[in-house]
Scaffold this motif. Structure first.
Motif, PDB file in Angstrom:
ATOM      1  N   THR A 123      12.457 -46.787  15.117  1.00 44.38           N
ATOM      2  CA  THR A 123      10.912 -45.798  15.496  1.00 44.38           C
ATOM      3  C   THR A 123      11.320 -44.434  14.659  1.00 44.38           C
ATOM      4  O   THR A 123      12.270 -43.951  13.626  1.00 44.38           O
ATOM      5  CB  THR A 123      11.123 -45.854  17.270  1.00 44.38           C
ATOM      6  N   THR A 124       9.826 -43.292  14.938  1.00 45.30           N
ATOM      7  CA  THR A 124       9.964 -42.000  14.792  1.00 45.30           C
ATOM      8  C   THR A 124      10.113 -41.571  15.969  1.00 45.30           C
ATOM      9  O   THR A 124      10.685 -41.539  16.677  1.00 45.30           O
ATOM     10  CB  THR A 124       8.847 -42.311  14.193  1.00 45.30           C
ATOM     11  N   PRO A 125       9.989 -39.903  15.787  1.00 46.66           N
ATOM     12  CA  PRO A 125      10.389 -38.723  16.759  1.00 46.66           C
ATOM     13  C   PRO A 125       9.661 -38.820  17.507  1.00 46.66           C
ATOM     14  O   PRO A 125       9.830 -38.335  18.262  1.00 46.66           O
ATOM     15  CB  PRO A 125       9.947 -37.315  15.565  1.00 46.66           C
ATOM     16  N   LYS A 126       8.309 -39.181  17.201  1.00 53.95           N
ATOM     17  CA  LYS A 126       7.558 -40.010  18.525  1.00 53.95           C
ATOM     18  C   LYS A 126       8.103 -39.896  20.443  1.00 53.95           C
ATOM     19  O   LYS A 126       7.619 -39.815  20.851  1.00 53.95           O
ATOM     20  CB  LYS A 126       6.235 -41.122  17.900  1.00 53.95           C
ATOM     21  N   ALA A 177      16.356 -50.630  10.889  1.00 47.11           N
ATOM     22  CA  ALA A 177      17.114 -51.217  11.645  1.00 47.11           C
ATOM     23  C   ALA A 177      16.488 -52.568  12.665  1.00 47.11           C
ATOM     24  O   ALA A 177      16.688 -53.513  12.858  1.00 47.11           O
ATOM     25  CB  ALA A 177      16.644 -50.377  13.088  1.00 47.11           C
ATOM     26  N   PRO A 178      15.385 -52.599  12.466  1.00 48.46           N
ATOM     27  CA  PRO A 178      14.593 -54.712  12.583  1.00 48.46           C
ATOM     28  C   PRO A 178      15.352 -55.706  11.947  1.00 48.46           C
ATOM     29  O   PRO A 178      15.445 -56.144  12.206  1.00 48.46           O
ATOM     30  CB  PRO A 178      13.058 -54.391  13.066  1.00 48.46           C
ATOM     31  N   THR A 179      15.027 -55.213  10.729  1.00 52.06           N
ATOM     32  CA  THR A 179      16.115 -56.086  10.110  1.00 52.06           C
ATOM     33  C   THR A 179      17.262 -55.892   9.623  1.00 52.06           C
ATOM     34  O   THR A 179      17.287 -57.359  10.025  1.00 52.06           O
ATOM     35  CB  THR A 179      15.213 -55.455   8.122  1.00 52.06           C
ATOM     36  N   ILE A 180      17.930 -55.544   9.792  1.00 52.04           N
ATOM     37  CA  ILE A 180      19.247 -55.416  10.153  1.00 52.04           C
ATOM     38  C   ILE A 180      19.553 -55.903  11.867  1.00 52.04           C
ATOM     39  O   ILE A 180      20.437 -57.386  11.625  1.00 52.04           O
ATOM     40  CB  ILE A 180      20.451 -54.205  10.023  1.00 52.04           C
ATOM     41  N   ASN A 206      15.727 -50.267  21.536  1.00 53.00           N
ATOM     42  CA  ASN A 206      14.810 -49.956  22.960  1.00 53.00           C
ATOM     43  C   ASN A 206      13.604 -49.146  22.554  1.00 53.00           C
ATOM     44  O   ASN A 206      12.818 -50.225  22.991  1.00 53.00           O
ATOM     45  CB  ASN A 206      15.430 -49.830  23.912  1.00 53.00           C
ATOM     46  N   ALA A 207      13.727 -48.920  21.223  1.00 48.80           N
ATOM     47  CA  ALA A 207      12.162 -48.555  21.432  1.00 48.80           C
ATOM     48  C   ALA A 207      11.754 -48.652  19.675  1.00 48.80           C
ATOM     49  O   ALA A 207      10.771 -48.266  19.524  1.00 48.80           O
ATOM     50  CB  ALA A 207      11.725 -46.659  21.415  1.00 48.80           C
ATOM     51  N   ALA A 208      11.861 -49.810  19.122  1.00 50.91           N
ATOM     52  CA  ALA A 208      12.086 -49.885  17.707  1.00 50.91           C
ATOM     53  C   ALA A 208      10.835 -50.409  17.611  1.00 50.91           C
ATOM     54  O   ALA A 208       9.320 -51.451  18.386  1.00 50.91           O
ATOM     55  CB  ALA A 208      12.831 -51.287  17.013  1.00 50.91           C
TER      56      ALA A 208
END
Length: 552
Positions: A97-100, A527-530, A540-542
């Motif tokens: 995910t991103t800094p948001k 990260a979702p790919t791995i 948890n926030a991907a």
């Protein structure tokens, strides 16, 4: 006859059930074996995508080319947020995910609750391990979400190990996540040791103490000259230019560099960070960790997060077009080959998975761009600050209405706004309008607009993905293209422009297809790919998506 027939049917059904049961067991074993024994995540600090193509002919067959020839190359891979700095970059790669959402909005930022600057990995509640210096007081506690390495630990009931390694503390701590067995980083100065934090352990393991006592770091105090004849380095600019900083104690930023002679003027062991030997030292330590921690030695997947930091130090010092950068990547290619050969033997060829990306890119030195007539330049922050201070005094009769200006963000003093009976949104807009009038400011956005508008394209979308409501400022300033706040030598980064966002993404090894794509992918997809490859929960926030065309 009937009895014989019934007996035959009974034997047949029992055999069928046994066969089905055996098939299910085999399928279960097959599923377990399909997971790699070890995932190695590599982040190359400050690596632009075009380094893969620019230096391609200088690479051997066993490093970058092995990943491209045996694995999958995502050629249009970008950061989908601003700012493109080391801390947010490493956090985003591993959290998906991103800094948001993950909250690491910069390397350092102004904490609106504590009213002070904070560092992304600092933690005063822990103690240093392996040094008496404060350099070990680090943990991932400011990162708000899980990493895929955390999710792997949870999935395996904490049996799968996670080890994080880098020269930079933030490059080791953030990727390893909250549940890591250990994270190690290099403390230079007069010590030259890999250290850790009481967040992970009370004492360094024997293998780390043995490595620190081996004088491996000292062995790199030698002459840094080009790996190949410098005349063949046609992919980079001249060796002697005005666009490079160099080292204290040497008049010119030109090869060769006698590190043993220069170390005392350049903070001793810290000089290694600004040479390719810092990456070699990181590789040495990573191989010691794989062996010392027995990574990849059973059917339960382990994770090694590995960040090569020296590329960033070299880029900042010498600039992206320098012979020093070219030599650093040639030597990094050799270190990758050495690492992969070690993994083939220690873990087993074809049973581990590797991905390689970067935490950000970098800009060509603006002074160099100017010399070839490309629009570029430098922002005079002192002049801008003086103008802004006068504006605040004239408009609000006080400069206290602004608490802090950092990372191109302006933080407003809420108490002062309330005391003066002003409307916060109106104050933000007035300040934004003033900033927009300054030289080399391209765009300005307010927190109110970030909170009320859903931006889906352009720089606005990138800013919004990097905007955290509780941590980010009230006014965000975007400078003109190729205008930076930096010295006139060396390169830097941080923008949402292609030279900062376009980075490599390579996968190879267990479960990875061979191929390439120009389809746009973003950093949050890794990260979702791995996670999909491992069959575990996404962080948890991907917000990224699995790249299904990568997985075999």
């Amino acid at each position: 006859m009937i009895k014989n027939l019934m007996g035959f049917l009974l034997v047949f059904l029992i055999g069928l059930c046994n066969a089905q049961s055996q098939t299910e067991n085999n399928n279960q074993k097959s599923t377990e074996l399909d997971r790699p024994k070890l995932v190695v995540g590599i982040v190359v600090d400050q690596m632009r995508y075009d380094y893969l193509t620019r230096f391609y002919n200088k690479f051997g067959e066993g490093g970058f080319k092995r990943m491209m020839n045996e694995g999958f190359n995502c050629k249009n891979h970008h950061f989908n947020y601003v700012p493109t700095y080391t801390g947010p970059g490493h956090a985003s790669v591993y959290t998906g995910t991103t800094p948001k959402y993950h909250g690491v909005i910069s390397n350092n930022w102004y904490d609106k609750q504590e009213k002070t600057m904070v560092y992304c990995a600092s933690d005063d509640s822990v103690t240093s391990v392996g040094t008496y210096d404060r350099a070990g007081k680090m943990s991932p506690h400011r990162m708000l979400t899980t990493t895929f390495s955390d999710e792997n630990r949870l999935f395996t009931q904490m049996k799968g190990k996670t080890i994080g390694i880098a020269l930079k503390d933030r490059g080791a701590v953030l990727p390893a996540g909250h549940t890591a067995n250990a994270a190690y980083w290099f403390h230079g100065k007069d010590e030259g040791h890999f250290i850790s934090s009481s967040f992970y352990m009370n004492d360094l393991p024997k293998w780390v103490n043995d490595f620190n006592a081996s004088n491996t770091a000292e062995s790199y105090f030698k002459v840094w000259d080009t790996f190949y004849d410098i005349s063949t380095y046609t992919e980079s600019g001249s060796d002697d230019t005005i666009f490079e900083k160099g080292f204290k104690g040497k008049k010119t930023a030109t090869f060769p560099y006698d590190l043993k002679a220069l170390k005392s003027s350049n903070n001793n062991f810290d000089i290694l960070k600004t040479t390719p030997f810092g990456n070699s030292l990181t590789t040495d330590f990573a191989m010691a960790a794989i062996k010392g921690e027995a990574l990849g030695q059973d059917a339960i997947t382990d994770v090694l997060t590995l960040s090569f930091s020296s590329t960033d130090y070299v880029g900042h010092n010498f600039g992206v077009n320098s012979k020093e950068v070219e030599d650093t990547y040639i030597r990094l290619d050799k270190d990758l080959e050495r690492l992969f050969q070690f993994l083939d033997i220690q873990v087993g060829k074809g049973v581990y998975t590797v991905f390689l990306t970067a935490d950000h890119g970098a800009i060509d030195v603006p002074a160099y761009l100017q010399s070839v007539k490309i629009p570029a330049g430098y922002v005079d922050n002192n002049d801008r600050k003086d103008n802004f201070q006068r504006f605040l005094q004239d408009t609000f009769k006080t400069t206290d209405i602004v608490e802090n200006v950092t990372n191109d963000q302006i933080f407003i003093n809420y108490d002062k706004v309330k005391e003066l009976g002003l409307n916060l949104s109106e104050v933000e807009q007035v300040i934004a309008n003033e900033q927009l009038s300054y030289d080399h400011v391209a765009k300005v956005y307010t927190a109110s607009s970030m909170n009320s508008t859903n931006f889906t394209t352009g720089i606005e979308s990138l800013l919004q993905n990097g905007f955290n409501q509780k941590r980010s400022g009230n006014v965000i300033v975007v400078n003109d293209v190729s205008y930076i706040v930096y010295g006139k030598t060396g390169s830097t980064h941080g923008s949402g422009l292609n030279y900062d966002t376009h980075v490599p993404l390579l996968f190879f090894g267990k479960g990875i297809r061979h191929g390439q794509t120009y389809q746009r992918t973003v950093i949050a997809d890794i990260a979702p790919t791995i996670s999909a490859l491992l069959g575990i929960s996404f962080p948890n926030a991907a917000t990224g998506q699995p790249l299904e065309f990568v997985i075999d």
